[in-house]
Design an enzyme around this catalytic site. Structure first.
Site, mmCIF file in Angstrom:
data_model
loop_
_atom_site.group_PDB
_atom_site.id
_atom_site.type_symbol
_atom_site.label_atom_id
_atom_site.label_comp_id
_atom_site.label_asym_id
_atom_site.label_seq_id
_atom_site.Cartn_x
_atom_site.Cartn_y
_atom_site.Cartn_z
ATOM 1 N N LYS A 1 48.527 30.678 18.486
ATOM 2 C CA LYS A 1 47.624 30.855 19.641
ATOM 3 C C LYS A 1 48.214 31.874 20.615
ATOM 4 O O LYS A 1 47.549 32.800 21.041
ATOM 5 C CB LYS A 1 47.393 29.522 20.357
ATOM 6 C CG LYS A 1 46.659 28.469 19.548
ATOM 7 C CD LYS A 1 46.323 27.238 20.397
ATOM 8 C CE LYS A 1 47.589 26.562 20.879
ATOM 9 N NZ LYS A 1 48.424 26.003 19.815
ATOM 10 N N THR A 2 49.489 31.683 20.967
ATOM 11 C CA THR A 2 50.108 32.597 21.931
ATOM 12 C C THR A 2 50.249 33.990 21.327
ATOM 13 O O THR A 2 49.920 34.993 21.964
ATOM 14 C CB THR A 2 51.474 32.069 22.388
ATOM 15 O OG1 THR A 2 51.310 30.756 22.927
ATOM 16 C CG2 THR A 2 52.094 32.972 23.453
ATOM 17 N N LYS B 1 46.950 29.107 30.825
ATOM 18 C CA LYS B 1 47.249 27.982 29.928
ATOM 19 C C LYS B 1 47.243 26.738 30.802
ATOM 20 O O LYS B 1 48.207 26.478 31.531
ATOM 21 C CB LYS B 1 48.593 28.151 29.227
ATOM 22 C CG LYS B 1 48.887 27.029 28.212
ATOM 23 C CD LYS B 1 49.956 27.425 27.206
ATOM 24 C CE LYS B 1 50.331 26.242 26.315
ATOM 25 N NZ LYS B 1 50.231 26.523 24.880
ATOM 26 N N THR C 1 53.391 21.923 27.421
ATOM 27 C CA THR C 1 54.449 20.909 27.288
ATOM 28 C C THR C 1 55.635 21.552 26.583
ATOM 29 O O THR C 1 55.533 22.632 26.023
ATOM 30 C CB THR C 1 53.951 19.703 26.455
ATOM 31 O OG1 THR C 1 53.681 20.147 25.122
ATOM 32 C CG2 THR C 1 52.706 19.084 27.064
HETATM 33 N N1 LIG Z 1 51.094 36.939 13.064
HETATM 34 C C1 LIG Z 1 52.356 36.586 13.350
HETATM 35 N N2 LIG Z 1 53.390 37.384 12.995
HETATM 36 C C2 LIG Z 1 54.667 37.027 13.258
HETATM 37 N N3 LIG Z 1 55.037 35.883 13.880
HETATM 38 C C3 LIG Z 1 54.040 35.066 14.261
HETATM 39 C C4 LIG Z 1 52.673 35.356 14.033
HETATM 40 N N4 LIG Z 1 51.929 34.340 14.519
HETATM 41 C C5 LIG Z 1 52.796 33.448 15.030
HETATM 42 N N5 LIG Z 1 54.070 33.886 14.901
HETATM 43 C C6 LIG Z 1 55.294 33.183 15.341
HETATM 44 O O1 LIG Z 1 55.153 31.811 14.993
HETATM 45 C C7 LIG Z 1 55.623 30.977 16.072
HETATM 46 C C8 LIG Z 1 54.455 30.115 16.589
HETATM 47 O O2 LIG Z 1 53.456 30.978 17.137
HETATM 48 P P1 LIG Z 1 52.837 30.647 18.569
HETATM 49 O O3 LIG Z 1 53.905 30.376 19.568
HETATM 50 O O4 LIG Z 1 51.870 31.738 18.898
HETATM 51 O O5 LIG Z 1 52.067 29.287 18.244
HETATM 52 P P2 LIG Z 1 51.113 28.469 19.205
HETATM 53 O O6 LIG Z 1 49.927 28.079 18.413
HETATM 54 O O7 LIG Z 1 50.886 29.231 20.463
HETATM 55 O O8 LIG Z 1 51.982 27.151 19.518
HETATM 56 P P3 LIG Z 1 51.787 26.088 20.739
HETATM 57 O O9 LIG Z 1 50.860 25.044 20.233
HETATM 58 O O10 LIG Z 1 53.172 25.588 20.989
HETATM 59 O O11 LIG Z 1 51.231 26.849 21.921
HETATM 60 C C9 LIG Z 1 56.167 31.922 17.143
HETATM 61 O O12 LIG Z 1 57.552 32.109 16.948
HETATM 62 C C10 LIG Z 1 55.430 33.215 16.865
HETATM 63 O O13 LIG Z 1 56.166 34.351 17.284
HETATM 64 C C1 LIG Z 2 55.275 21.313 22.280
HETATM 65 C C2 LIG Z 2 54.363 22.170 21.421
HETATM 66 N N1 LIG Z 2 54.879 23.536 21.413
HETATM 67 C C3 LIG Z 2 52.950 22.185 21.976
HETATM 68 N N2 LIG Z 2 52.983 22.804 23.291
HETATM 69 C C4 LIG Z 2 52.338 20.807 22.093
HETATM 70 C C5 LIG Z 2 51.950 20.298 20.744
HETATM 71 C C6 LIG Z 2 51.368 18.912 20.816
HETATM 72 C C7 LIG Z 2 51.064 18.388 19.428
HETATM 73 C C8 LIG Z 2 50.668 16.934 19.453
HETATM 74 C C9 LIG Z 2 50.264 16.453 18.057
HETATM 75 O O1 LIG Z 2 49.272 16.996 17.510
HETATM 76 O O2 LIG Z 2 50.981 15.617 17.483
HETATM 77 MG MG LIG Z 3 51.340 28.797 22.437
#
Ligand SMILES: Nc1ncnc2c1ncn2[C@@H]1O[C@H](COP(=O)(O)OP(=O)(O)OP(=O)(O)O)[C@@H](O)[C@H]1O
Ligand SMILES: C[C@H](N)[C@H](N)CCCCCC(=O)O
Ligand SMILES: [Mg+2]
Length: 216
Positions: free
Chosen positions: A16-17, A38, A42
């Protein structure tokens, strides 16, 4: 009037990020002022760089009118425990009114506001409140991010079921960064053969952001 995109996913750590940051860059390339928000994060500790910090840095760089915003503006509710907000909050009650007001202040500074959830669509926030409820509360269009790894079809269909059951319109984007060598013949054929509309990222990033721009 800014378009608001709620960025959710099939689970945590799906991108997502990563995708939000890419979409902010692309929006700026298309002449749009991007911003990010956001509501709840957490796992925020001094050691681990938080989503809010990354989103704020990109926003300051890509949209200078946001330079006075801080991480507390971008992420109004922050918790240390890396868990669902429902767990991380302890016995605190989540009050979203002020959070929605804060998002409106940021919305006034941009053309497109990306609102990132935490975890996947059904992550619990408080009694009877889940991430999936936020698109309506923020009056945002929904982007569902799914990973490219084996096992993601199941998770995508479950998330789509939850969104469809609530009548929530959404775009699906597959974040290509896992099982890349086998994705084309292990996972992609399902989406293609069933006609499930999807974007492949980063290949379709520009078209996806242009589509969001047309929603304004
Ligand atoms: N397309 C991509 N190429 C390289 N690395 C990636 C890619 N997508 C995600 N990542 C890496 O995977 C990890 C998880 O990605 P990200 O932090 O965006 O997940 P998220 O869905 O935002 O998680 P959260 O639920 O914690 O917010 C990070 O280290 C990110 O840099
Ligand atoms: C800490 C993590 N990076 C996210 N911000 C929060 C993820 C919550 C997941 C809860 C669950 O589905 O069990
Ligand atoms: Mg994120």
């Amino acid at each position: 009037m800014a378009i608001k995109i709620f960025v959710t996913a099939t689970n945590t750590n799906v991108g997502k990020t990563h995708t939000t940051l890419s979409m902010m860059e692309e929006a700026a390339r298309q002449g749009l002022r991007p911003a990010a928000f956001k509501p709840i994060e957490t796992g925020v500790t001094d050691e681990k760089p938080a989503d809010g910090t990354a989103l704020l840095k990109a926003m300051h760089r890509l949209n200078p009118v946001t330079e006075k915003l801080t991480t507390n503006d971008v992420v109004p509710l922050q918790f240390k425990l890396p868990a669902a907000p429902y767990v991380a909050k302890g016995d605190q009650t989540i009050v979203l009114g002020p959070v929605i007001e804060k998002s409106k202040q940021i919305e006034a500074l941009c053309d497109i506001l990306f609102i990132e959830g935490a975890g996947g669509v059904m992550v619990p926030i408080d009694e009877g409140l889940f991430m999936i409820d936020l698109p309506k509360l923020f009056d945002a269009h929904t982007l569902l991010i799914s990973p490219s790894r084996l096992g993601s079809i199941n998770d995508t269909l479950l998330s789509m079921e939850a969104l469809n059951h609530r009548g929530i319109g959404f775009d699906l984007a597959i974040n290509l960064f896992e099982d890349m060598e086998s994705f084309e013949y292990i996972t992609l054929p399902y989406y293609e053969r069933t006609g499930i509309s999807h974007s492949l990222l980063p290949r379709d990033l520009s078209a996806l952001v242009r589509r969001f721009n047309r929603l304004r």
